[in-house]
Design an enzyme around this catalytic site. Structure first.
Site, PDB file in Angstrom:
ATOM      1  N   ASP A  97      43.806  -0.407  65.149  1.00 12.04           N
ATOM      2  CA  ASP A  97      44.395  -1.278  64.145  1.00 12.04           C
ATOM      3  C   ASP A  97      43.798  -2.680  64.105  1.00 12.04           C
ATOM      4  OD1 ASP A  97      45.317  -2.419  66.496  1.00 12.04           O
ATOM      5  OD2 ASP A  97      47.261  -1.455  66.361  1.00 12.04           O
ATOM      6  N   GLU A 119      43.425   7.518  66.418  1.00 11.49           N
ATOM      7  CA  GLU A 119      44.773   6.945  66.353  1.00 11.49           C
ATOM      8  C   GLU A 119      45.156   6.592  64.916  1.00 11.49           C
ATOM      9  OE1 GLU A 119      47.008   4.220  69.575  1.00 11.49           O
ATOM     10  OE2 GLU A 119      46.015   3.057  68.020  1.00 11.49           O
ATOM     11  N   GLU A 133      47.946  -5.982  62.204  1.00 11.95           N
ATOM     12  CA  GLU A 133      47.551  -4.597  62.461  1.00 11.95           C
ATOM     13  C   GLU A 133      48.051  -3.606  61.410  1.00 11.95           C
ATOM     14  OE1 GLU A 133      47.448  -6.743  66.424  1.00 11.95           O
ATOM     15  OE2 GLU A 133      48.767  -6.682  64.675  1.00 11.95           O
ATOM     16  N   HIS A 219      52.980 -10.740  73.998  1.00  9.56           N
ATOM     17  CA  HIS A 219      51.915 -11.575  73.447  1.00  9.56           C
ATOM     18  C   HIS A 219      51.705 -11.423  71.942  1.00  9.56           C
ATOM     19  CE1 HIS A 219      50.037  -7.641  74.257  1.00  9.56           C
ATOM     20  NE2 HIS A 219      49.341  -7.914  73.168  1.00  9.56           N
ATOM     21  N   ARG A 221      51.529 -11.684  67.940  1.00 14.68           N
ATOM     22  CA  ARG A 221      51.511 -12.830  67.032  1.00 14.68           C
ATOM     23  C   ARG A 221      52.879 -13.062  66.396  1.00 14.68           C
ATOM     24  NH1 ARG A 221      46.313 -14.432  64.802  1.00 14.68           N
ATOM     25  NH2 ARG A 221      44.623 -13.191  65.686  1.00 14.68           N
ATOM     26  N   HIS A 252      49.378 -13.592  78.918  1.00 16.85           N
ATOM     27  CA  HIS A 252      48.227 -13.640  78.017  1.00 16.85           C
ATOM     28  C   HIS A 252      47.657 -15.051  77.967  1.00 16.85           C
ATOM     29  CE1 HIS A 252      45.844 -13.005  74.341  1.00 16.85           C
ATOM     30  NE2 HIS A 252      46.043 -11.716  74.511  1.00 16.85           N
TER      31      HIS A 252
END
Length: 390
Positions: A97, A119, A133, A219, A221, A252
């Site tokens: 993604d 995937e 994504e 982590h 966004r 992260h």
């Protein structure tokens, strides 16, 4: 196949390297294929740790990563870099993604080169979650020639978008192939175990294997800001409620994550804020933890294979099979719900056992082999069509 077919595999991030490593290995040990691996460079140190762990060579590195880059700038550099590698006819393979997936699909479309998606078919239905994504997946899908769906639900999502049934193969997810391979290595190699133990003793504590612990990753966004604050509030509550447990959080490096996490959780006695760990160390932590709190995608698939209940700290998930199978619970990035569900699992053996024993819906460790078999069929049919046309 009379001639070796060149399959160009494009990968940009650490998760992509993990999920495509089994495919690289399967192709490179199969007669009739030549596998070329191109890294775009979206991730740096952590990406190369994965290639070392799985022992595969990268043929070219585009090195597109720049400090403080925008998605638009990354997309432009990816397009220029990937296009340079698409001069000969081969179906490319991409995973998942990321921006690499979307740009690779578009670059191949411009050159009329078929491309396969490992995937394929994951969907939340919300273009903002996960961001970016979900949109990367949706925009790339119509440009693919082959779709390697990890589950039947992913296949059904593709069919609803009018993808031809004959181009979809349900393979399982290659992340399970990678995980089971690494677990076997760790079980069978004392030197590997000793190296992991030494590194985690230094990163976490000398007694990291002796104290029960909860493993955390956070982590995304869409969780920047209030979401991260809520996650940290939940961890602080749980650390106070369970002083006999350790809460291990590989943090992260993104400033939107580590600055806030260190400010909100730094100094708590039983919270270990450690640097991001290589794949080998992370699998060791996952294998030994009691419970996983995550907003990651791949961890939702990996943890059930090891019998670890998962709390998914997101509002949506493109992997609903785990929730349906009872191996995962969707809490949202809400402190109250995260703390409530974690407390229930850590204090109720029956509830914990029901999740730990749930069936893993994401694969059996043979996804890469199914992908290679599908590629063989694809090339055979293509050769027949070319002969008929000639």
């Amino acid at each position: 196949m009379s001639e070796a077919r060149n399959v160009l595999i494009l990968m940009g991030t650490r998760p992509e390297a993990i999920k495509l490593a089994p495919v690289v290995a399967a192709l490179r040990r199969t007669d009739g294929f030549r596998c070329t691996v191109v890294a775009t460079g979206q991730h740096k140190e952590m990406f190369w740790q994965v290639t070392k762990t799985f022992g595969f060579e990268v043929d070219a590195d585009l090195g597109v990563m720049e400090p403080n880059q925008t998605l638009a700038g990354l997309t432009a550099r990816l397009m220029e870099g990937i296009d340079r590698f698409l001069g000969s006819a081969q179906p490319d393979l991409v995973q998942g993604d990321t921006t690499t997936v979307l740009v690779a699909a578009l670059a191949c479309f411009y050159r009329r080169i078929p491309i396969g998606h490992v995937e394929a078919g994951l969907r939340t239905g919300n273009i903002w979650s996960p961001f970016p994504e979900e949109v990367n997946r949706r925009l790339a899908t119509p440009l693919m020639a082959l779709y390697f769906a990890p589950t039947e639900a992913a296949r059904q999502a593709l069919l609803r978008e009018h993808i031809p049934e004959g181009s979809i193969v349900v393979t399982g997810n290659t992340v399970i192939d990678a995980l089971l391979t690494e677990v076997a290595v760790q079980k069978g190699d004392e030197r590997v175990r000793a190296g992991i133990d030494a590194e985690l003793r230094a990163a976490v504590a000398p007694d990291w294997q002796e104290v029960p612990f909860v493993l955390i990753t956070g982590h995304r966004r869409e969780n920047f800001g209030d979401g991260i604050a809520q996650i940290c509030e939940a961890i602080a509550r749980l650390a106070d409620r369970f002083p006999d447990h350790r809460f291990i959080y590989p943090v992260h490096l993104n400033p939107n994550v580590h600055l806030h996490v260190n400010r909100l959780l730094g100094g708590l006695r039983n919270v270990s804020l450690i640097p991001p760990q290589g794949y080998r160390n992370f699998v060791a932590l996952l294998s030994r933890c009691r419970l996983v709190l995550t907003d990651s995608g791949g961890v939702q698939e990996e943890a059930p294979s090891l019998g670890k209940p998962v709390l998914v700290m997101r509002d949506t998930t493109e992997r609903p099979e785990g929730v349906a199978a009872g191996t995962a619970i969707l809490t949202g990035p809400q402190a109250e719900e995260i703390a409530r569900q974690a407390t229930r699992l850590l204090t109720d053996p029956e509830a914990y056992g029901a999740m730990a024993r749930g069936r893993n819906p994401y694969g059996d460790g043979h996804a890469a082999g199914r992908i290679v078999e599908a590629l063989k069929r694809y090339f055979l049919e293509r050769s027949r069509a070319e002969r008929c046309a000639g």
